[in-house]
Scaffold this active site. Sequence first.
Site, short mmCIF file in Angstrom:
data_model
loop_
_atom_site.label_atom_id
_atom_site.label_comp_id
_atom_site.label_asym_id
_atom_site.label_seq_id
_atom_site.Cartn_x
_atom_site.Cartn_y
_atom_site.Cartn_z
N SER A 287 6.45 4.86 -7.88
CA SER A 287 6.22 3.59 -8.56
C SER A 287 7.23 3.42 -9.71
O SER A 287 8.43 3.42 -9.47
CB SER A 287 4.77 3.51 -9.06
OG SER A 287 4.46 2.20 -9.46
N ASP B 3 1.61 -3.47 -0.05
CA ASP B 3 1.69 -3.19 -1.48
C ASP B 3 1.75 -4.50 -2.26
O ASP B 3 2.65 -5.31 -2.05
CB ASP B 3 2.93 -2.34 -1.78
CG ASP B 3 2.98 -1.79 -3.19
OD1 ASP B 3 2.33 -2.38 -4.08
OD2 ASP B 3 3.66 -0.77 -3.40
N HIS C 144 -0.41 0.34 -2.51
CA HIS C 144 0.59 0.90 -3.42
C HIS C 144 0.51 2.43 -3.52
O HIS C 144 1.54 3.11 -3.46
CB HIS C 144 0.41 0.27 -4.81
CG HIS C 144 1.42 0.72 -5.81
ND1 HIS C 144 2.76 0.39 -5.72
CD2 HIS C 144 1.31 1.48 -6.94
CE1 HIS C 144 3.42 0.92 -6.73
NE2 HIS C 144 2.56 1.59 -7.49
#
Length: 342
Positions: A160, A280, A310
């Site tokens: 991320s 996501d 995600h």
Amino acid sequence: MAELDNEELRRLKDVNMDEAPARRHVRDCFKDIQHNLDHILIKTPGDGIKTKESYEVNSRGVEIFSKSWLPEASRPRALVCFCHGYGDTCTFFFEGIARRLALSGYGVFAMDYPGFGLSEGLHGYISSFDLLVEDVIEHFSNIKENSEFSSLPSFLFGQSMGGAVSLKIHFKQPNAWTGAFLVAPMCKIAEDMVPPPVLKHILIGLSSVLPKHKLVPQKDLTDAAFRDVTKRKLAPYNVICYCDKPRLRTAVEMLRTTQEIEQQLHKVCLPILILHGEADRMTDPSVSRELYEKAKSSDKKIVLYKDAFHSLLEGEPDEVILRVLSDIISWLDDHSFQVEGS
């Protein structure tokens, strides 16, 4: 036990975790509870792995928490240096990921960024993304220069926001890493997670006056990150995760960084594996495709997971988590052998 745990979690709402000592105390209180949670990562055995936790003051005078996982019976085949996501820590869920990699023969090193997890600094506050990246470079450079590891291949592992950190490290050190693998990298924040343009401009203006204030509106990230409902219920046990509204300067720094990275995707030149969930809603999978297409790396691969959210390694059904881990370890095996045999 479940009722007691829930009561303990409710009490956390009254604990001020702005500073590191409080976060460290809370983590110590919840360690035993965390270790007994029913999650495939947390249940990964630690037998045959040497772990070490450290606190060290860096060159900016910030006390950084770090952790390592090394195979006990053999020299690591390569180093994996982990960059965690926004609000997160290199403890809790990541410990299971690190143990899986260590059991596959890799030395895993990770740190909490200043202001996150167990490191010093105002919780969730990024005054400068570039300074954060410099802190990470300093930490991992010290590890790589250790005579025990200096001859080993080294890989960046960015998750991320850690994907953005990893890419920024690569831009600053284009020839220093054997490769990188990025899970749901934050090359662009998904449009529905960004405030409307007018509000965004107001918030950017306010960030220079009230940088530490928590004024940025935010949707529930857990629902957007975790597809598996059972695992979603375990997310609150990541007790030192920053879950409040983003601080103004932090939000502006993240937005500025993703805009900067999006303009530099063509500069990526190291062997790279990109993994992203097609569903996501936090970081944009279309930009991962763009990263794959624009990167000038001759050795690049992208894997998109149908219907996945995600948190590919924490919030998906077990079979997806195991598939993602297998994809990562297979790629690492291939690239470590290439270096060893070259």
